[in-house]
Design a protein around this motif. Structure first.
Motif, PDB file in Angstrom:
ATOM      1  N   ASP A   1       9.559 -84.745 -28.728  1.00 30.88           N
ATOM      2  CA  ASP A   1       8.850 -85.213 -29.910  1.00 30.88           C
ATOM      3  C   ASP A   1       8.546 -84.004 -30.783  1.00 30.88           C
ATOM      4  O   ASP A   1       7.891 -83.056 -30.339  1.00 30.88           O
TER       5      ASP A   1
ATOM      6  N   VAL B   1       8.719 -85.710 -24.024  1.00 28.78           N
ATOM      7  CA  VAL B   1       8.060 -87.000 -23.800  1.00 28.78           C
ATOM      8  C   VAL B   1       8.815 -87.887 -22.811  1.00 28.78           C
ATOM      9  O   VAL B   1       8.261 -88.868 -22.308  1.00 28.78           O
ATOM     10  N   ASP B   2      10.064 -87.552 -22.517  1.00 30.85           N
ATOM     11  CA  ASP B   2      10.833 -88.329 -21.544  1.00 30.85           C
ATOM     12  C   ASP B   2      12.038 -87.502 -21.123  1.00 30.85           C
ATOM     13  O   ASP B   2      12.472 -86.589 -21.858  1.00 30.85           O
TER      14      ASP B   2
ATOM     15  N   ALA C   1      13.204 -96.061 -35.087  1.00 31.16           N
ATOM     16  CA  ALA C   1      11.974 -96.495 -34.424  1.00 31.16           C
ATOM     17  C   ALA C   1      11.150 -95.317 -33.910  1.00 31.16           C
ATOM     18  O   ALA C   1       9.944 -95.450 -33.675  1.00 31.16           O
ATOM     19  N   HIS C   2      11.804 -94.179 -33.718  1.00 31.45           N
ATOM     20  CA  HIS C   2      11.126 -92.967 -33.249  1.00 31.45           C
ATOM     21  C   HIS C   2      11.664 -91.780 -34.039  1.00 31.45           C
ATOM     22  O   HIS C   2      12.372 -90.926 -33.504  1.00 31.45           O
ATOM     23  N   PRO C   3      11.347 -91.677 -35.306  1.00 35.46           N
ATOM     24  CA  PRO C   3      11.982 -90.676 -36.184  1.00 35.46           C
ATOM     25  C   PRO C   3      11.665 -89.235 -35.843  1.00 35.46           C
ATOM     26  O   PRO C   3      12.387 -88.337 -36.288  1.00 35.46           O
ATOM     27  N   THR C   4      10.624 -88.981 -35.038  1.00 29.71           N
ATOM     28  CA  THR C   4      10.301 -87.601 -34.667  1.00 29.71           C
ATOM     29  C   THR C   4      10.874 -87.226 -33.307  1.00 29.71           C
ATOM     30  O   THR C   4      10.608 -86.126 -32.815  1.00 29.71           O
ATOM     31  N   HIS C   5      11.658 -88.107 -32.697  1.00 30.31           N
ATOM     32  CA  HIS C   5      12.245 -87.813 -31.389  1.00 30.31           C
ATOM     33  C   HIS C   5      13.629 -87.175 -31.555  1.00 30.31           C
ATOM     34  O   HIS C   5      14.436 -87.610 -32.376  1.00 30.31           O
TER      35      HIS C   5
ATOM     36  N   GLN D   1      16.891 -86.082 -29.075  1.00 27.33           N
ATOM     37  CA  GLN D   1      17.469 -86.241 -27.743  1.00 27.33           C
ATOM     38  C   GLN D   1      18.617 -85.266 -27.555  1.00 27.33           C
ATOM     39  O   GLN D   1      19.599 -85.313 -28.291  1.00 27.33           O
TER      40      GLN D   1
ATOM     41  N   THR E   1      19.246 -89.787 -34.900  1.00 23.14           N
ATOM     42  CA  THR E   1      17.838 -90.111 -35.076  1.00 23.14           C
ATOM     43  C   THR E   1      17.629 -91.613 -34.974  1.00 23.14           C
ATOM     44  O   THR E   1      18.344 -92.406 -35.586  1.00 23.14           O
ATOM     45  N   ASP E   2      16.635 -92.008 -34.192  1.00 25.85           N
ATOM     46  CA  ASP E   2      16.292 -93.412 -34.003  1.00 25.85           C
ATOM     47  C   ASP E   2      15.209 -93.782 -35.021  1.00 25.85           C
ATOM     48  O   ASP E   2      14.111 -93.215 -34.989  1.00 25.85           O
TER      49      ASP E   2
ATOM     50  N   VAL F   1      14.107 -85.826 -24.125  1.00 25.07           N
ATOM     51  CA  VAL F   1      13.628 -86.449 -25.355  1.00 25.07           C
ATOM     52  C   VAL F   1      12.415 -85.660 -25.814  1.00 25.07           C
ATOM     53  O   VAL F   1      11.378 -85.646 -25.159  1.00 25.07           O
TER      54      VAL F   1
END
Length: 260
Positions: free
Chosen positions: A40, A25-26, A78-82, A84, A75-76, A38
């Motif tokens: 997902d 995704v990024d 705010a974005h738990p399925t991302h 990095q 793990t962030d 990044v």
């Protein structure tokens, strides 16, 4: 493992679940030869700083190639399925050149993990004992994840980072290690082949005096994390033992030469 795209030599405990299909995704370049991805990953269970994941590519003829890469951030929420990860291109490799140079946003890849239960750090771990991070080259990746986890949690555990890298153009994550928001993280970045004009230290490898002067004294009982090429990890581990650090307080991840 770390970012150099070679088979992991350490333990592979604490593998959560099997293969999942992820979407890029990024992505951005950390250096000319290193790229952060990044991904997902639906139903991702999250990971701890220091853990890694396995990535698997499958060709049209069914041929598969699997490599291990450390997460460069925890793990962030705010974005738990991302997830990095940062990948270092290996000359002549079959996986890392594609991931660094050609893997497009929106494309899919298989992910397995998180992997690893020993080489991890979490806020409040070890009763707040000081932490020493020794990084060689791309081995800085899981260690910067620990720095980021500390910062995200507002943790005040004393951190010291000793980062050895060949030259300025190879250095990664310097904003995290030497920027203004360190909050008690003390970092030294040293160069082994070429240094910038304002470097505080001459070109050379980390030695006993460097670790003694810039690391934590053994009587403070720090937890020591060492990550990098096999030769670097073995050398740093020997230095720590000579300086009186307990073997059980030294956690190491290493990687060896490979053509990917």
């Amino acid at each position: 493992m770390t970012t150099s795209d070679v088979p992991r030599l350490g333990e592979r405990s604490a593998v959560a679940h099997g293969w999942r299909t992820a979407t890029l995704v990024d992505a951005w370049h950390e250096t000319a030869t290193a790229r952060t991805l990044v991904l997902d990953v639906p139903t991702w269970p999250g990971l701890r700083a220091g853990q890694h994941v396995d990535l698997r590519l499958t060709a049209a003829d069914g041929y598969t190639a699997t490599r291990a890469y450390s997460a460069s951030a925890p793990t962030d929420p705010a974005h738990p399925t991302h997830v990095q990860v940062t990948v270092q291109r290996v000359a002549g490799g079959e996986v890392s050149p594609y991931l660094v140079d050609d893997f497009p946003v929106g494309a899919g890849i298989e992910v397995r993990g998180p992997v690893g239960g020993w080489f991890v750090w979490e806020p409040g771990a070890a009763g707040g004992a000081p932490v020493l991070l020794l990084a060689g080259g791309s081995g800085v990746t899981p260690l910067v994840a620990m720095v980021r986890a500390r910062r995200a949690a507002g943790d005040r555990t004393p951190f010291r980072v000793l980062y050895s890298v060949r030259m300025p153009t190879d250095a990664m994550f310097l904003d995290d290690l030497t920027g203004a928001r360190l909050d008690g993280v003390e970092s030294d970045v040293w160069f082994t082949r070429a240094a910038p004009p304002d470097a505080p230290r001459a070109v050379g490898r980390i030695g006993l005096r460097d670790v003694a002067q810039h690391g934590w004294p053994a009587d403070l009982a720090p937890v020591c994390y060492v990550c990098g090429p096999t030769a670097f990890v073995e050398a740093m581990t020997r230095l720590l033992l000579v300086l009186g650090h307990e073997a059980r307080a030294i956690r190491a991840e290493r990687f060896g030469p490979s053509t990917d």
